[in-house]
Structures are given as C-alpha cells and as structure tokens.
Design a protein around this motif. Structure first.
Motif, PDB file in Angstrom:
ATOM      1  N   PRO A  16     -15.817   7.054 -10.528  1.00 37.30           N
ATOM      2  CA  PRO A  16     -14.697   7.848 -10.423  1.00 37.30           C
ATOM      3  C   PRO A  16     -13.441   6.928 -10.430  1.00 37.30           C
ATOM      4  N   ILE A  17     -13.335   5.581 -10.055  1.00 36.25           N
ATOM      5  CA  ILE A  17     -12.216   5.001 -10.223  1.00 36.25           C
ATOM      6  C   ILE A  17     -12.213   4.003 -11.319  1.00 36.25           C
ATOM      7  N   HIS A  18     -12.868   4.185 -12.190  1.00 37.89           N
ATOM      8  CA  HIS A  18     -12.902   3.260 -13.556  1.00 37.89           C
ATOM      9  C   HIS A  18     -11.777   2.770 -13.938  1.00 37.89           C
ATOM     10  N   GLY A  19     -10.662   3.866 -14.084  1.00 37.77           N
ATOM     11  CA  GLY A  19      -9.463   3.474 -14.856  1.00 37.77           C
ATOM     12  C   GLY A  19      -8.498   3.051 -13.760  1.00 37.77           C
ATOM     13  N   TRP A  20      -8.625   2.895 -12.435  1.00 38.67           N
ATOM     14  CA  TRP A  20      -7.831   2.378 -11.148  1.00 38.67           C
ATOM     15  C   TRP A  20      -7.330   0.929 -11.340  1.00 38.67           C
ATOM     16  N   THR A  21      -6.093   0.690 -10.935  1.00 40.14           N
ATOM     17  CA  THR A  21      -5.815  -0.546 -10.804  1.00 40.14           C
ATOM     18  C   THR A  21      -5.904  -1.280  -9.443  1.00 40.14           C
ATOM     19  N   ASP A  22      -5.736  -2.516  -9.175  1.00 44.93           N
ATOM     20  CA  ASP A  22      -5.719  -2.977  -7.760  1.00 44.93           C
ATOM     21  C   ASP A  22      -5.085  -2.357  -6.866  1.00 44.93           C
ATOM     22  N   ALA A  23      -3.700  -1.939  -7.240  1.00 44.40           N
ATOM     23  CA  ALA A  23      -2.819  -1.298  -6.291  1.00 44.40           C
ATOM     24  C   ALA A  23      -3.184   0.105  -6.305  1.00 44.40           C
ATOM     25  N   GLU A  24      -3.724   0.738  -6.919  1.00 39.67           N
ATOM     26  CA  GLU A  24      -4.169   2.104  -6.661  1.00 39.67           C
ATOM     27  C   GLU A  24      -5.636   2.000  -5.705  1.00 39.67           C
ATOM     28  N   VAL A  25      -6.150   0.883  -5.773  1.00 44.17           N
ATOM     29  CA  VAL A  25      -7.491   0.831  -4.785  1.00 44.17           C
ATOM     30  C   VAL A  25      -6.899   0.817  -3.449  1.00 44.17           C
ATOM     31  N   TRP A  26      -5.847  -0.068  -3.281  1.00 39.22           N
ATOM     32  CA  TRP A  26      -5.347  -0.467  -2.028  1.00 39.22           C
ATOM     33  C   TRP A  26      -4.645   0.659  -1.392  1.00 39.22           C
ATOM     34  N   LYS A  27      -3.669   1.349  -2.379  1.00 43.65           N
ATOM     35  CA  LYS A  27      -3.048   2.607  -1.902  1.00 43.65           C
ATOM     36  C   LYS A  27      -4.049   3.850  -1.408  1.00 43.65           C
ATOM     37  N   GLU A  28      -5.300   3.779  -2.034  1.00 42.56           N
ATOM     38  CA  GLU A  28      -6.370   4.926  -1.480  1.00 42.56           C
ATOM     39  C   GLU A  28      -6.702   4.119  -0.051  1.00 42.56           C
ATOM     40  N   ILE A  29      -6.854   2.948   0.142  1.00 42.54           N
ATOM     41  CA  ILE A  29      -7.305   2.658   1.315  1.00 42.54           C
ATOM     42  C   ILE A  29      -6.343   2.861   2.399  1.00 42.54           C
ATOM     43  N   ALA A  30      -5.166   2.644   2.176  1.00 43.61           N
ATOM     44  CA  ALA A  30      -4.111   3.021   3.012  1.00 43.61           C
ATOM     45  C   ALA A  30      -3.846   4.479   3.484  1.00 43.61           C
ATOM     46  N   ARG A  31      -4.370   5.263   2.291  1.00 42.40           N
ATOM     47  CA  ARG A  31      -4.400   6.714   2.564  1.00 42.40           C
ATOM     48  C   ARG A  31      -5.408   7.098   3.418  1.00 42.40           C
ATOM     49  N   SER A  32      -6.629   6.566   3.021  1.00 44.15           N
ATOM     50  CA  SER A  32      -7.896   7.014   3.935  1.00 44.15           C
ATOM     51  C   SER A  32      -8.068   6.343   5.365  1.00 44.15           C
ATOM     52  N   GLY A  33      -7.277   5.257   5.607  1.00 44.77           N
ATOM     53  CA  GLY A  33      -7.404   4.924   6.950  1.00 44.77           C
ATOM     54  C   GLY A  33      -8.822   4.291   7.165  1.00 44.77           C
ATOM     55  N   LEU A  34      -9.760   4.095   6.269  1.00 44.64           N
ATOM     56  CA  LEU A  34     -10.806   3.346   6.250  1.00 44.64           C
ATOM     57  C   LEU A  34     -10.774   2.018   6.576  1.00 44.64           C
ATOM     58  N   PRO A  35     -11.668   1.347   7.698  1.00 42.96           N
ATOM     59  CA  PRO A  35     -11.596  -0.134   7.715  1.00 42.96           C
ATOM     60  C   PRO A  35     -11.893  -1.008   6.653  1.00 42.96           C
ATOM     61  N   TYR A  36     -11.343  -2.017   6.190  1.00 44.97           N
ATOM     62  CA  TYR A  36     -11.927  -2.957   4.957  1.00 44.97           C
ATOM     63  C   TYR A  36     -12.084  -4.159   5.658  1.00 44.97           C
ATOM     64  N   HIS A  37     -13.027  -4.940   4.874  1.00 42.86           N
ATOM     65  CA  HIS A  37     -13.689  -6.133   5.404  1.00 42.86           C
ATOM     66  C   HIS A  37     -12.481  -7.213   5.238  1.00 42.86           C
ATOM     67  N   GLU A  38     -12.617  -8.024   6.494  1.00 44.51           N
ATOM     68  CA  GLU A  38     -11.794  -9.031   6.945  1.00 44.51           C
ATOM     69  C   GLU A  38     -11.438 -10.287   5.843  1.00 44.51           C
ATOM     70  N   ALA A  39     -12.654 -10.228   5.014  1.00 44.38           N
ATOM     71  CA  ALA A  39     -12.692 -11.311   3.933  1.00 44.38           C
ATOM     72  C   ALA A  39     -11.541 -11.260   3.074  1.00 44.38           C
ATOM     73  N   TYR A  40     -11.317 -10.111   2.743  1.00 46.48           N
ATOM     74  CA  TYR A  40      -9.840  -9.778   1.914  1.00 46.48           C
ATOM     75  C   TYR A  40      -8.646 -10.616   2.550  1.00 46.48           C
ATOM     76  N   ASP A  41      -8.381 -10.180   3.952  1.00 48.30           N
ATOM     77  CA  ASP A  41      -7.313 -10.862   4.607  1.00 48.30           C
ATOM     78  C   ASP A  41      -7.404 -12.530   4.361  1.00 48.30           C
ATOM     79  N   TRP A  42      -8.607 -13.221   4.550  1.00 48.44           N
ATOM     80  CA  TRP A  42      -8.736 -14.706   4.230  1.00 48.44           C
ATOM     81  C   TRP A  42      -8.310 -15.131   2.967  1.00 48.44           C
ATOM     82  N   GLY A  43      -8.392 -14.059   1.960  1.00 50.82           N
ATOM     83  CA  GLY A  43      -7.915 -14.348   0.609  1.00 50.82           C
ATOM     84  C   GLY A  43      -8.970 -14.074  -0.653  1.00 50.82           C
ATOM     85  N   MET A  44     -10.354 -13.471  -0.276  1.00 47.61           N
ATOM     86  CA  MET A  44     -11.354 -13.122  -1.172  1.00 47.61           C
ATOM     87  C   MET A  44     -10.919 -12.093  -1.998  1.00 47.61           C
ATOM     88  N   SER A  45     -11.137 -12.146  -3.373  1.00 41.93           N
ATOM     89  CA  SER A  45     -10.883 -10.985  -4.222  1.00 41.93           C
ATOM     90  C   SER A  45     -11.966  -9.971  -4.420  1.00 41.93           C
TER      91      SER A  45
END
Length: 351
Positions: free
Chosen positions: A225-254
């Motif tokens: 469903p998100i095959h054509g999405w950019t990184d920015a679109e992925v993070w905007k969807e996370i912000a919109r949904s309010g779902l928790p994401y893994h803290e490894a990303y805050d540490w710097g993991m891609s």
C-alpha cells in the motif's frame, strides 16, 4: 545461544526439494489494483508487521481505509518473532500497535533456532556438501571451498525461513477458521515495502498474485500500500495515527527488524554494536564458527572496532529525547502533539 550452536554442530543432509506446481485455480494477475476493491474482495486482510516505521505506517493507513469500509473485523496483524536478534521490545510494540488500531494480533515464530543458530547449521550443511563433491571428483575434502553461510542480498534465506514460512502457516489456520466457502479463501497480504528503500524493492509491483503462497484452498494477493511513499510521508502517517514507534529510530537507526541486518548500512550496524555490544560479540563467535564475515568485506570484528572508536572519541551514547526521529520530519510542534496523544492513548482512525 551456546546451546543452539551445539544443537546444530551435526546436521542431517538437506532433503531434496520437490518441484512445486501452482494450482490451476490461481489467477495469473490480480483482478483489480484499486485499494477499496482489494479490501472489499478479501476474506482476510493480513498486515505484516516487523514493528518498524514502514509496517506500522502501512498498518495504520490500511486500517483507516478498512474502518471506512466497515472491514476492520477482517484485519489481522501478524508479527514474525525473530527472537533476540531483533531489537528488544519489538514484539510488544507490534502488539500494542494492533491493540490501539483495534484489530486482531497474531505472533508466529520459526522452529529450530534463531538466525545465528541457523547460520551455523547452514554452514555445516554446505561444508558437508562441498566435501562430498570434492570426494566424488577425487579431490582432497579438506581443501573444499564452502559457500557463504550468512544470508545476503542474493541468498535471503533468513526471510523465507524466519518470516515467510511461519506466516504461510498462519494463512493455513486462517483459511481453516472460515470453513468451506465453496471457493478458495481470498487473502490480501499487505507488506510495508517501499520503492525508496532499495533498487530491488523499486522493481516490485504494488499489487501482484503470490503464486507460491496460493493453492486450491487459498488465493493470496500481495499488496504494497505504501510502495510509492517517501520517508517524509511515512513519518507524517505515524504522526497522524498517533501509534508508538520503536525508540531505536530516536537513537539513529534507519531501519528495524534484526538489530544486525546483513542488508543494513554500515552506520546502522556500527550503531547497533554500540547499543548491543553483547549481541555483537555473539555474531563474532558465529563468524569464527563459519569462517566468513557477517557482511561481504565487513566483519563484525571490524564493526565493533569502529563502534569502540566512536565511544572513545565522543563518549558512550546517551538516551535521546522521545520523538527525536519524528521531529526531523514533522517539526517540534507536531511532535509535541503526537507525544501528548501517545501519552493519553488516543487514536482516531478517521482523523
């Protein structure tokens, strides 16, 4: 870990593979590529979740569409538990995401050891095969060259063994739950793969029939469903949904899933070594056991050396503020709103 390696020290010869035939009822191409039509046609909507940013944004996006169509009861989120090779808390996070989305959650796990144990088992199988071929050709078995045991971009057995296989067993259970429909059960298998991740993934179709997973009892359509999405679109969807994401990303993991991924970039695996030094040491032990580097041209020993050099130069890593990764894409104000919603457990699929 040591018990698993001992278990696989001696292995039986690999069974011969049988030629697979696709059932004649399985269609060659999808009947539609329209999202709403795909959802309506599915008896089960299966969302694959690694717990990572792409799969969680895919899940919230699809669940929002399914909710509008009144189809959330058909949605199942499945997480393939990889054991200790994945980041801590990943399974719990995937389950929490499913709970907040209000859909069913299933966990599958392969039998027979984790990635490290399987790498050792694979080495002994390949070694036995190489030695047998050498003897048949009149050569000294001790000089036989053994093929690499680690998974790679051209030999992604980790995905098939630890994820795809167990998930197909879940598909079999889901089909049985529906009983006899007088036709094959239609499963819409949703993946969070994106074209921006790599050249091979860019070549994947957004919608296609999964013929190897299909048979006379089930027809499986893969949807990205998100095959054509950019990184920015992925993070905007996370912000919109309010779902928790893994803290490894805050540490710097891609990326998430395995903390030490053979397909991961050098920066990620070095960071993983700084955050998980004990697990890195286990990878070194397996490197010695199989006589090959974890990544082609890059050993975990070297990765650890680079991690130690960074610690010596900059000091040990300090826990970053929650929302660090998100704020880089949506800004500090939107991140504060997200964190507030997260704290209060709010989730509005219609938002």
């Amino acid at each position: 870990m040591s018990a698993q390696l001992t278990l696989f020290a001696e292995t039986a010869p690999a069974p011969k593979k049988r030629a697979r035939r696709t059932h004649p009822s399985v269609p060659a191409v999808p009947a539609t590529t329209i999202p709403t039509a795909l959802l309506r046609a599915a008896d089960w909507i299966l969302l694959n979740s690694s717990g990572g940013k792409d799969s969680q944004s895919m899940a919230s996006h699809v669940c929002r569409l399914a909710a509008k169509l009144g189809l959330l009861h058909r949605v199942v989120i499945v997480h393939a538990d990889l054991g200790d090779v994945e980041w801590g808390g990943t399974r719990t996070l995937a389950e929490e995401q499913a709970r907040r989305l209000g859909v069913r959650f299933e966990v599958v796990k392969a039998e027979g050891g984790d990635l490290l144990a399987r790498t050792v088992a694979r080495f002994f199988k390949l070694k036995a095969k190489a030695e047998e071929e050498a003897r048949d050709e009149g050569r000294d078995p001790a000089t036989a060259k053994v093929a690499p045991a680690w998974p790679s971009s051209t030999a992604r057995w980790c995905t098939s063994d630890l994820k795809r296989g167990p998930i197909r067993k879940l598909m079999t259970r889901l089909v049985a739950e529906l009983g006899d429909l007088g036709r094959p059960v239609r499963i819409l298998n949703c993946m969070g793969q994106r074209a921006a991740e790599s050249a091979p993934r860019a070549k994947l179709a957004a919608v296609e029939i999964d013929r190897p997973a299909s048979n006379g009892k089930r027809h499986v359509t893969t949807w990205r469903p998100i095959h054509g999405w950019t990184d920015a679109e992925v993070w905007k969807e996370i912000a919109r949904s309010g779902l928790p994401y893994h803290e490894a990303y805050d540490w710097g993991m891609s990326r998430l899933s395995c903390s030490f991924c053979v397909l991961g970039c050098e920066a990620d695996v070095v960071l993983a070594a700084r955050l998980r030094p004990r697990k890195a040491a286990q990878y070194v032990a397996v490197e010695k056991k199989v006589g090959a580097d974890f990544k082609n041209g890059l050993s975990v020993r070297t990765i650890i050396e680079r991690a130690k050099a960074l610690d010596a130069e900059y000091g040990e890593l300090r826990r970053p503020p929650r929302g660090t990764a998100l704020s880089g894409y949506v800004g500090k104000k939107a991140t504060r709103t997200y964190l507030d919603r997260l704290e209060r457990g709010r989730l509005d699929l219609a938002a």
